[in-house]
Design a protein around this motif. Structure first.
Motif, mmCIF file in Angstrom:
data_model
loop_
_atom_site.group_PDB
_atom_site.id
_atom_site.type_symbol
_atom_site.label_atom_id
_atom_site.label_comp_id
_atom_site.label_asym_id
_atom_site.label_seq_id
_atom_site.Cartn_x
_atom_site.Cartn_y
_atom_site.Cartn_z
ATOM 1 N N ILE A 103 -14.149 -7.592 79.174
ATOM 2 C CA ILE A 103 -13.199 -7.515 79.870
ATOM 3 C C ILE A 103 -12.175 -6.371 79.152
ATOM 4 O O ILE A 103 -11.897 -6.269 77.918
ATOM 5 N N SER A 104 -11.580 -5.550 80.143
ATOM 6 C CA SER A 104 -10.592 -4.512 79.433
ATOM 7 C C SER A 104 -9.409 -4.774 79.956
ATOM 8 O O SER A 104 -9.249 -4.875 81.108
ATOM 9 N N LEU A 105 -8.244 -4.828 79.138
ATOM 10 C CA LEU A 105 -6.978 -4.988 79.694
ATOM 11 C C LEU A 105 -6.193 -3.686 79.520
ATOM 12 O O LEU A 105 -6.090 -3.027 78.704
ATOM 13 N N ASN A 106 -5.695 -3.289 80.607
ATOM 14 C CA ASN A 106 -4.802 -1.920 80.580
ATOM 15 C C ASN A 106 -3.401 -2.380 81.097
ATOM 16 O O ASN A 106 -3.466 -2.654 82.402
ATOM 17 N N ASP A 107 -2.311 -2.365 80.306
ATOM 18 C CA ASP A 107 -1.078 -2.815 80.781
ATOM 19 C C ASP A 107 -1.265 -4.284 81.736
ATOM 20 O O ASP A 107 -0.459 -4.286 82.739
ATOM 21 N N GLY A 108 -2.121 -5.032 81.029
ATOM 22 C CA GLY A 108 -2.148 -6.368 81.784
ATOM 23 C C GLY A 108 -3.038 -6.304 83.226
ATOM 24 O O GLY A 108 -3.488 -7.528 83.654
ATOM 25 N N GLU A 109 -3.595 -5.266 83.480
ATOM 26 C CA GLU A 109 -4.407 -5.162 84.471
ATOM 27 C C GLU A 109 -5.906 -5.279 83.743
ATOM 28 O O GLU A 109 -6.252 -4.625 82.960
ATOM 29 N N ARG A 110 -6.701 -6.240 84.446
ATOM 30 C CA ARG A 110 -7.973 -6.281 83.806
ATOM 31 C C ARG A 110 -9.033 -5.695 84.566
ATOM 32 O O ARG A 110 -9.011 -5.497 85.731
#
Ligand SMILES: O=C(O)C(=O)C[C@H](O)[C@H](O)CO
Length: 314
Positions: A103-110
């Motif tokens: 899982i990658s999280l970018n500003d809360g977006e996964r």
């Protein structure tokens, strides 16, 4: 507001048995330090089994899948048995292993990256007798669009046959469409196969945003109607934090979930919701209470990182 039963009349009043079918993978979830990852085990249907076990330790929860014979497969099975999940129906294959996702999280977006194209679970439906045996010794059977997506055409047919036969024998079958376009050859194959399975099930638990994106539903009512028209007797359309729409026993009603105070990682929101909903199926609750309980479980899960979160106050 109805409290009419959902489970088949042949289901026992006590000692309900739950069987979840699908793929569990190694999960690499973002850790606290930048660039750090935490390893766990997860997969939509496994997550639901895990939450079901946490919510209802009094009932038998079984998982049906295939894993390898290597150390990571052993560790996965240990994770299942430590959680109290019965693995009697987990098959093993000496020449493959389990899949993995990150899982990658970018500003809360996964976003998810997968390594699963050779996983043992892709063969989970290769033994029709094993499927029939597992389904024969349970009451509530659960599978998802991911369970179906990972199979080859013969596996899909075998699983569908098994589901139809189980239903003829009075089992209750629940399905979360869990649309994952990347796992399908094309959109048409995905939508047609999903509807073929939905037609064979009693309970369907779709998520409106995915359904709108791939089936072109303009409203949550469209999603509900499509599955109800396909033959599902109970449909609950999840809707992120928004109003949930359900149809059951001839009644269609909206339920407003309690406001969510904290969102850290939405992984497993739908999976834990499903477990929260199933956990109330053999209780004399009205649909609204089952759905509110499920929403409260999902709210706890998205307030922490990873798919499997220790629940509080249950
Ligand atoms: O995408 C999948 O196959 C997964 O099961 C990964 C996650 O555990 C699941 O989607 C979370 O809902």
């Amino acid at each position: 507001m109805t409290s009419s039963p959902i489970l088949s009349p042949t289901a026992p009043a006590t000692a309900l048995r739950f069987l979840s079918i699908g793929e569990c993978m190694v999960e690499m979830a973002p850790g606290d330090a930048p660039g750090a990852f935490q390893m766990g085990f997860a997969g939509d249907t496994f997550n639901t089994a895990w939450y079901m076990r946490a919510l209802r330790p009094d009932i038998t929860t079984q998982y049906f899948t295939k894993v390898g014979t290597d150390a990571v497969s052993d560790a996965m099975l240990t994770k299942m048995t430590d959680a109290g999940i019965d693995i009697a129906h987990v098959a093993r294959s000496a020449n493959s292993t389990v899949g993995l996702y990150m899982i990658s999280l970018n500003d809360g977006e996964r976003s998810f990256s997968y390594w699963r194209s050779q996983s043992a679970a892709k063969q989970l439906a290769s033994d029709s007798q094993a499927l029939a045996q597992a389904m024969g010794s349970t009451d509530l059977i659960y599978l998802s669009g991911i369970t179906v997506a990972i199979l080859d055409p013969a596996g899909r047919d075998a699983l569908l046959d098994a589901v139809q036969s189980a239903r003829r024998h009075g089992k209750t079958v629940a399905f979360d469409s869990n649309l994952r376009p990347r796992l399908w050859a094309n959109e048409k194959q995905m939508t047609e196969t999903i509807m073929r399975f939905a037609q064979a099930c009693d309970i369907v638990l779709p998520s409106f945003d995915d359904e709108a994106a791939h089936f072109g539903d303009a409203t949550i009512q469209d999603t509900l109607d499509r599955y109800r028209n396909a033959g599902a007797t109970t449909v609950v359309v999840k809707n992120g934090g928004g109003d949930i729409l359900y149809a059951h026993a001839g009644e269609t009603t909206t339920v407003t979930p309690p406001p969510v105070s904290k969102i850290v990682d939405t992984t497993s929101a739908g999976d834990s919701f499903n477990a929260g909903f199933f956990a109330g199926l053999d209780k004399a609750l009205c649909m609204e209470d089952r759905i509110l309980a499920a929403s409260r479980i999902a709210a706890q899960v998205i307030a922490a990182k990873g798919a499997l979160v220790q629940l509080k106050n249950i």
